[in-house]
Design a protein around this motif. Structure first.
Motif, PDB file in Angstrom:
ATOM      1  N   TYR A  79     -32.586  23.640 -12.925  1.00  0.00           N
ATOM      2  CA  TYR A  79     -32.958  22.444 -13.672  1.00  0.00           C
ATOM      3  C   TYR A  79     -32.701  21.187 -12.841  1.00  0.00           C
ATOM      4  O   TYR A  79     -33.541  20.288 -12.765  1.00  0.00           O
ATOM      5  CB  TYR A  79     -32.167  22.395 -14.991  1.00  0.00           C
ATOM      6  CG  TYR A  79     -32.416  21.161 -15.806  1.00  0.00           C
ATOM      7  CD1 TYR A  79     -33.499  21.098 -16.682  1.00  0.00           C
ATOM      8  CD2 TYR A  79     -31.577  20.054 -15.712  1.00  0.00           C
ATOM      9  CE1 TYR A  79     -33.739  19.954 -17.440  1.00  0.00           C
ATOM     10  CE2 TYR A  79     -31.810  18.920 -16.466  1.00  0.00           C
ATOM     11  CZ  TYR A  79     -32.889  18.871 -17.325  1.00  0.00           C
ATOM     12  OH  TYR A  79     -33.128  17.738 -18.066  1.00  0.00           O
ATOM     13  N   HIS A  80     -31.539  21.128 -12.218  1.00  0.00           N
ATOM     14  CA  HIS A  80     -31.199  19.945 -11.430  1.00  0.00           C
ATOM     15  C   HIS A  80     -31.994  19.865 -10.133  1.00  0.00           C
ATOM     16  O   HIS A  80     -32.336  18.766  -9.675  1.00  0.00           O
ATOM     17  CB  HIS A  80     -29.694  19.880 -11.187  1.00  0.00           C
ATOM     18  CG  HIS A  80     -28.956  19.398 -12.392  1.00  0.00           C
ATOM     19  ND1 HIS A  80     -29.057  18.107 -12.853  1.00  0.00           N
ATOM     20  CD2 HIS A  80     -28.144  20.032 -13.252  1.00  0.00           C
ATOM     21  CE1 HIS A  80     -28.320  17.964 -13.940  1.00  0.00           C
ATOM     22  NE2 HIS A  80     -27.763  19.128 -14.208  1.00  0.00           N
ATOM     23  N   LEU A 127     -31.529  11.603  -0.151  1.00  0.00           N
ATOM     24  CA  LEU A 127     -30.926  12.536  -1.109  1.00  0.00           C
ATOM     25  C   LEU A 127     -31.501  13.937  -0.948  1.00  0.00           C
ATOM     26  O   LEU A 127     -30.767  14.930  -0.993  1.00  0.00           O
ATOM     27  CB  LEU A 127     -31.126  12.043  -2.541  1.00  0.00           C
ATOM     28  CG  LEU A 127     -30.298  10.834  -2.956  1.00  0.00           C
ATOM     29  CD1 LEU A 127     -30.711  10.362  -4.345  1.00  0.00           C
ATOM     30  CD2 LEU A 127     -28.815  11.150  -2.910  1.00  0.00           C
ATOM     31  N   VAL A 128     -32.816  14.041  -0.763  1.00  0.00           N
ATOM     32  CA  VAL A 128     -33.438  15.350  -0.579  1.00  0.00           C
ATOM     33  C   VAL A 128     -32.909  16.001   0.691  1.00  0.00           C
ATOM     34  O   VAL A 128     -32.570  17.196   0.704  1.00  0.00           O
ATOM     35  CB  VAL A 128     -34.980  15.224  -0.559  1.00  0.00           C
ATOM     36  CG1 VAL A 128     -35.646  16.499  -0.076  1.00  0.00           C
ATOM     37  CG2 VAL A 128     -35.480  14.849  -1.947  1.00  0.00           C
ATOM     38  N   ARG A 129     -32.812  15.232   1.756  1.00  0.00           N
ATOM     39  CA  ARG A 129     -32.277  15.775   3.012  1.00  0.00           C
ATOM     40  C   ARG A 129     -30.813  16.203   2.842  1.00  0.00           C
ATOM     41  O   ARG A 129     -30.398  17.248   3.339  1.00  0.00           O
ATOM     42  CB  ARG A 129     -32.431  14.737   4.119  1.00  0.00           C
ATOM     43  CG  ARG A 129     -33.867  14.535   4.542  1.00  0.00           C
ATOM     44  CD  ARG A 129     -34.105  13.260   5.349  1.00  0.00           C
ATOM     45  NE  ARG A 129     -33.084  12.902   6.303  1.00  0.00           N
ATOM     46  CZ  ARG A 129     -33.278  12.786   7.612  1.00  0.00           C
ATOM     47  NH1 ARG A 129     -34.472  12.978   8.126  1.00  0.00           N
ATOM     48  NH2 ARG A 129     -32.285  12.417   8.401  1.00  0.00           N
ATOM     49  N   TYR A 166     -25.805  18.156  -7.497  1.00  0.00           N
ATOM     50  CA  TYR A 166     -27.132  17.707  -7.910  1.00  0.00           C
ATOM     51  C   TYR A 166     -27.055  16.711  -9.055  1.00  0.00           C
ATOM     52  O   TYR A 166     -27.772  15.700  -9.047  1.00  0.00           O
ATOM     53  CB  TYR A 166     -28.008  18.895  -8.335  1.00  0.00           C
ATOM     54  CG  TYR A 166     -28.776  19.524  -7.206  1.00  0.00           C
ATOM     55  CD1 TYR A 166     -30.012  19.026  -6.808  1.00  0.00           C
ATOM     56  CD2 TYR A 166     -28.280  20.642  -6.546  1.00  0.00           C
ATOM     57  CE1 TYR A 166     -30.734  19.624  -5.790  1.00  0.00           C
ATOM     58  CE2 TYR A 166     -28.991  21.244  -5.520  1.00  0.00           C
ATOM     59  CZ  TYR A 166     -30.217  20.730  -5.140  1.00  0.00           C
ATOM     60  OH  TYR A 166     -30.923  21.314  -4.124  1.00  0.00           O
ATOM     61  N   ALA A 167     -26.227  16.980 -10.055  1.00  0.00           N
ATOM     62  CA  ALA A 167     -26.151  16.084 -11.212  1.00  0.00           C
ATOM     63  C   ALA A 167     -25.721  14.680 -10.786  1.00  0.00           C
ATOM     64  O   ALA A 167     -26.308  13.685 -11.231  1.00  0.00           O
ATOM     65  CB  ALA A 167     -25.192  16.653 -12.255  1.00  0.00           C
ATOM     66  N   ARG A 168     -24.736  14.609  -9.920  1.00  0.00           N
ATOM     67  CA  ARG A 168     -24.267  13.303  -9.444  1.00  0.00           C
ATOM     68  C   ARG A 168     -25.371  12.583  -8.691  1.00  0.00           C
ATOM     69  O   ARG A 168     -25.654  11.403  -8.930  1.00  0.00           O
ATOM     70  CB  ARG A 168     -23.042  13.506  -8.549  1.00  0.00           C
ATOM     71  CG  ARG A 168     -22.461  12.249  -7.987  1.00  0.00           C
ATOM     72  CD  ARG A 168     -21.066  12.475  -7.388  1.00  0.00           C
ATOM     73  NE  ARG A 168     -20.887  13.773  -6.784  1.00  0.00           N
ATOM     74  CZ  ARG A 168     -21.058  14.018  -5.467  1.00  0.00           C
ATOM     75  NH1 ARG A 168     -21.432  13.052  -4.659  1.00  0.00           N
ATOM     76  NH2 ARG A 168     -20.850  15.217  -4.984  1.00  0.00           N
ATOM     77  N   HIS A 169     -26.022  13.287  -7.785  1.00  0.00           N
ATOM     78  CA  HIS A 169     -27.069  12.643  -6.999  1.00  0.00           C
ATOM     79  C   HIS A 169     -28.336  12.378  -7.815  1.00  0.00           C
ATOM     80  O   HIS A 169     -29.074  11.446  -7.509  1.00  0.00           O
ATOM     81  CB  HIS A 169     -27.359  13.456  -5.742  1.00  0.00           C
ATOM     82  CG  HIS A 169     -26.250  13.364  -4.740  1.00  0.00           C
ATOM     83  ND1 HIS A 169     -25.727  12.165  -4.324  1.00  0.00           N
ATOM     84  CD2 HIS A 169     -25.552  14.323  -4.087  1.00  0.00           C
ATOM     85  CE1 HIS A 169     -24.766  12.380  -3.443  1.00  0.00           C
ATOM     86  NE2 HIS A 169     -24.639  13.684  -3.292  1.00  0.00           N
TER      87      HIS A 169
END
Length: 171
Positions: free
Chosen positions: A25-26, A57-59, A151-154
């Protein structure tokens, strides 16, 4: 804005399905936050002097997938993708030469490797490799929980960056 399909895990799912479901999901949430933007927009920093961008962020998450599910979980250390000893935040330091196509393909490849590697471990199985923070092994449950948190934080950062770029909001 969003065409990436996301589903929360079933409320009564078993533990592993729940952990894998929330992680997925994240992952999809971050992809959705990046949809429909140009490379230039994806490289846009949140608020100067911060260099935080959606592409960064993706990297960074590609590096996290590689680090936790390859280096730590299996003991396979192919080395970093974007950072170096001289630039430990290289994943966040994007340039005009960096593209969504490359970052997305790399991120998805690391996610696929992460899924394959995790499939060979039980939740209580201990990692074969080590993190840069400790020599103590981690069980797969801890790694899943940490990656959900990462993931949730970012994704919270991604919400703010996306809203700054084009006003799009949403979870």
């Amino acid at each position: 804005m969003t065409t990436t399909e996301r589903r929360e895990p079933e409320q009564t799912a078993g533990e592993r399905a729940m952990l894998e479901g929330w992680l997925e999901y994240h992952r999809r949430t971050l992809a959705a936050k990046c949809e429909g933007l140009t490379d230039e927009q994806l490289r846009t920093a949140a608020v100067p002097p911060s260099e935080l961008s959606l592409l960064g962020l993706v990297r960074h998450l590609a590096e996290c997938e590689r680090g936790w599910f390859r280096k730590v979980l299996t003991g396979d250390d192919p080395g970093p993708i974007y950072y170096t000893d001289e630039d430990e935040d290289g994943d966040f330091h994007v340039t005009e030469a960096d593209t969504w196509q490359e970052a997305y393909a790399t991120w998805q490849a690391e996610i696929e490797t992460a899924r394959r590697n995790a499939a060979g471990f039980g939740l209580d199985d201990l990692s074969r490799g080590k993190s840069r923070f400790t020599d103590t092994p981690f069980n797969l449950r801890w790694i899943y929980t940490h990656m959900i948190e990462e993931y949730a934080r970012h994704n919270g950062h991604a919400d703010l960056i996306r809203e700054r770029i084009d006003g799009a909001t949403g979870d």
